[in-house]
Enzyme design. Sequence first.
Site, PDB file in Angstrom:
ATOM      1  N   ARG A  76       0.844  -1.197   0.000  1.00  0.00           N
ATOM      2  CA  ARG A  76       0.000   0.000   0.000  1.00  0.00           C
ATOM      3  C   ARG A  76       0.877   1.244   0.000  1.00  0.00           C
ATOM      4  O   ARG A  76       2.083   1.175   0.225  1.00  0.00           O
ATOM      5  CB  ARG A  76      -0.913   0.004   1.236  1.00  0.00           C
ATOM      6  CG  ARG A  76      -0.139   0.078   2.539  1.00  0.00           C
ATOM      7  CD  ARG A  76      -1.009   0.485   3.704  1.00  0.00           C
ATOM      8  NE  ARG A  76      -0.269   0.390   4.972  1.00  0.00           N
ATOM      9  CZ  ARG A  76       0.591   1.303   5.403  1.00  0.00           C
ATOM     10  NH1 ARG A  76       0.842   2.372   4.674  1.00  0.00           N
ATOM     11  NH2 ARG A  76       1.221   1.152   6.549  1.00  0.00           N
ATOM     12  N   GLY A  77       0.243   2.379  -0.222  1.00  0.00           N
ATOM     13  CA  GLY A  77       0.969   3.630  -0.115  1.00  0.00           C
ATOM     14  C   GLY A  77       1.127   4.046   1.334  1.00  0.00           C
ATOM     15  O   GLY A  77       0.493   3.505   2.234  1.00  0.00           O
ATOM     16  N   GLY A  78       1.994   5.021   1.578  1.00  0.00           N
ATOM     17  CA  GLY A  78       2.135   5.583   2.910  1.00  0.00           C
ATOM     18  C   GLY A  78       3.296   5.027   3.701  1.00  0.00           C
ATOM     19  O   GLY A  78       4.079   4.202   3.221  1.00  0.00           O
ATOM     20  N   ASP A  79       3.398   5.509   4.940  1.00  0.00           N
ATOM     21  CA  ASP A  79       4.499   5.159   5.834  1.00  0.00           C
ATOM     22  C   ASP A  79       4.035   4.064   6.789  1.00  0.00           C
ATOM     23  O   ASP A  79       3.229   3.214   6.431  1.00  0.00           O
ATOM     24  CB  ASP A  79       4.957   6.419   6.580  1.00  0.00           C
ATOM     25  CG  ASP A  79       6.409   6.354   7.016  1.00  0.00           C
ATOM     26  OD1 ASP A  79       6.746   5.458   7.800  1.00  0.00           O
ATOM     27  OD2 ASP A  79       7.210   7.195   6.572  1.00  0.00           O
ATOM     28  N   THR A  81       2.038   2.432   9.958  1.00  0.00           N
ATOM     29  CA  THR A  81       0.816   2.660  10.719  1.00  0.00           C
ATOM     30  C   THR A  81       0.566   1.462  11.609  1.00  0.00           C
ATOM     31  O   THR A  81       1.216   0.423  11.498  1.00  0.00           O
ATOM     32  CB  THR A  81      -0.389   2.924   9.801  1.00  0.00           C
ATOM     33  OG1 THR A  81      -1.478   3.431  10.582  1.00  0.00           O
ATOM     34  CG2 THR A  81      -0.839   1.664   9.087  1.00  0.00           C
ATOM     35  N   TYR A  82      -0.396   1.624  12.498  1.00  0.00           N
ATOM     36  CA  TYR A  82      -0.723   0.599  13.489  1.00  0.00           C
ATOM     37  C   TYR A  82      -2.138   0.097  13.264  1.00  0.00           C
ATOM     38  O   TYR A  82      -3.052   0.873  13.003  1.00  0.00           O
ATOM     39  CB  TYR A  82      -0.594   1.180  14.901  1.00  0.00           C
ATOM     40  CG  TYR A  82      -1.221   0.314  15.973  1.00  0.00           C
ATOM     41  CD1 TYR A  82      -0.554  -0.807  16.462  1.00  0.00           C
ATOM     42  CD2 TYR A  82      -2.480   0.612  16.488  1.00  0.00           C
ATOM     43  CE1 TYR A  82      -1.133  -1.619  17.438  1.00  0.00           C
ATOM     44  CE2 TYR A  82      -3.063  -0.188  17.465  1.00  0.00           C
ATOM     45  CZ  TYR A  82      -2.385  -1.302  17.930  1.00  0.00           C
ATOM     46  OH  TYR A  82      -2.968  -2.099  18.889  1.00  0.00           O
ATOM     47  N   ILE A 150      -5.437   6.407   5.905  1.00  0.00           N
ATOM     48  CA  ILE A 150      -5.774   5.974   4.546  1.00  0.00           C
ATOM     49  C   ILE A 150      -4.498   5.465   3.889  1.00  0.00           C
ATOM     50  O   ILE A 150      -3.477   6.161   3.874  1.00  0.00           O
ATOM     51  CB  ILE A 150      -6.356   7.126   3.701  1.00  0.00           C
ATOM     52  CG1 ILE A 150      -7.535   7.798   4.415  1.00  0.00           C
ATOM     53  CG2 ILE A 150      -6.772   6.602   2.328  1.00  0.00           C
ATOM     54  CD1 ILE A 150      -8.763   6.945   4.565  1.00  0.00           C
ATOM     55  N   PHE A 163      -8.642   1.780   4.574  1.00  0.00           N
ATOM     56  CA  PHE A 163      -8.647   2.733   5.673  1.00  0.00           C
ATOM     57  C   PHE A 163      -8.606   1.993   7.010  1.00  0.00           C
ATOM     58  O   PHE A 163      -8.919   0.807   7.098  1.00  0.00           O
ATOM     59  CB  PHE A 163      -9.897   3.629   5.623  1.00  0.00           C
ATOM     60  CG  PHE A 163     -11.184   2.893   5.934  1.00  0.00           C
ATOM     61  CD1 PHE A 163     -11.643   2.800   7.248  1.00  0.00           C
ATOM     62  CD2 PHE A 163     -11.929   2.300   4.937  1.00  0.00           C
ATOM     63  CE1 PHE A 163     -12.815   2.126   7.541  1.00  0.00           C
ATOM     64  CE2 PHE A 163     -13.101   1.622   5.218  1.00  0.00           C
ATOM     65  CZ  PHE A 163     -13.557   1.536   6.527  1.00  0.00           C
ATOM     66  N   CYS A 180       2.370   7.278  10.490  1.00  0.00           N
ATOM     67  CA  CYS A 180       2.449   7.810   9.129  1.00  0.00           C
ATOM     68  C   CYS A 180       3.607   8.800   8.970  1.00  0.00           C
ATOM     69  O   CYS A 180       3.599   9.637   8.061  1.00  0.00           O
ATOM     70  CB  CYS A 180       1.129   8.451   8.710  1.00  0.00           C
ATOM     71  SG  CYS A 180      -0.255   7.284   8.737  1.00  0.00           S
TER      72      CYS A 180
END
Length: 361
Positions: A76-79, A81-82, A150, A163, A180
């Site tokens: 997925r995109g992004g940094d 997350t939990y 997201i 999400f 993130c």
Amino acid sequence: MKTLTVYRLGRVEYEDGLQLMKLFGETRRQGLCGDVLLLLEHPPVLTLGRAAKRFNIVASDESLAAEGVETFETDRGGDVTYHGPGQLVGYPIFLLPEGRQDVRRYVRDVEQCVIRTLAEYGVTSGTIPKWPGVWIGQEDSPDARKIGAIGVHLARWLTSHGFALNINTHLPHFNLIVPCGIREAGVTSLQKELGRSVPMAEVEEKIARHFADVFELQRVEPAPPTRTVSVTLVRGKGADARVLLLRRRPERGGFWQIVTGRLEPGEQPRDAAARELFEETGLRTDVVDLEYRHAFAVGSVVPPRLVEENGFAARCTAEFEVRLGDEHDAYEWVDVPTALARLPFRGLREGVQRAIRVLAE
């Protein structure tokens, strides 16, 4: 109008969730189903998107292990997350039609579904252009706080991931990371904002309705999942503990498993577990409810067959002689690491680990 099937799965191990996304994605790509929204909760896990930086995990490996938090890299995109209990995770498996083939619009639409859901609880939320997700408070406000993450993936306009909305989430777990990659703001939950716990099923229904409205889809009811039980049979304790594995006959898959089976009509899970244990091993004994219920997809078939399983444990003496039923052609007593290496589903492995802990008490 195109259709939307919403599956409310409860607890799903993260590894099994990835398999669910893959199988439903193949099913949707082949036109064997309409759009799908998977709603679920994961056990404590940190996920790293394509843009993730490892230094945004601030806890040590020892601290993560002590908290029972796993780590996974994803597409997925992004940094970082939990995910964890009390957090509603949504995986839309949509094949976007020609008029909606716009990544930014898709992300905005997912955000809008979350924003509308929160508004039903009197919580005003929105987006902050420089930061992903759904936020409470303004960009320049010292109390800006994130309530929804997201992180999406699109391949030839087939969507996956989605999400994560904090409902009754254990917020201290966010201290294990820089959520993130954003150090300037905090996180919150619907429970914290309202000062009370919120029923997860209630939120699921609201967000499902908003996904149908925003994406202009007609909701249809899913087929009920197959209900099963698993039983981890153990002999010995401590380092001498051994787990019984049964090998399915070749025509039934040929893989190793613990005792498993379906519920019969009207049967309760505990009764089914005791019955399956006797039918597959010849042992009559009490079973221990592990209070572990999870969902997963069986095998690698398309369309996927969903299973909802309750986990149990039992103990036997070293003198007990296994009497195989019709489904299996071999058995072995193995140590715990060997059992975990052979079992095909993350949920079965979790059941074994829980059984060892419970039976040791």
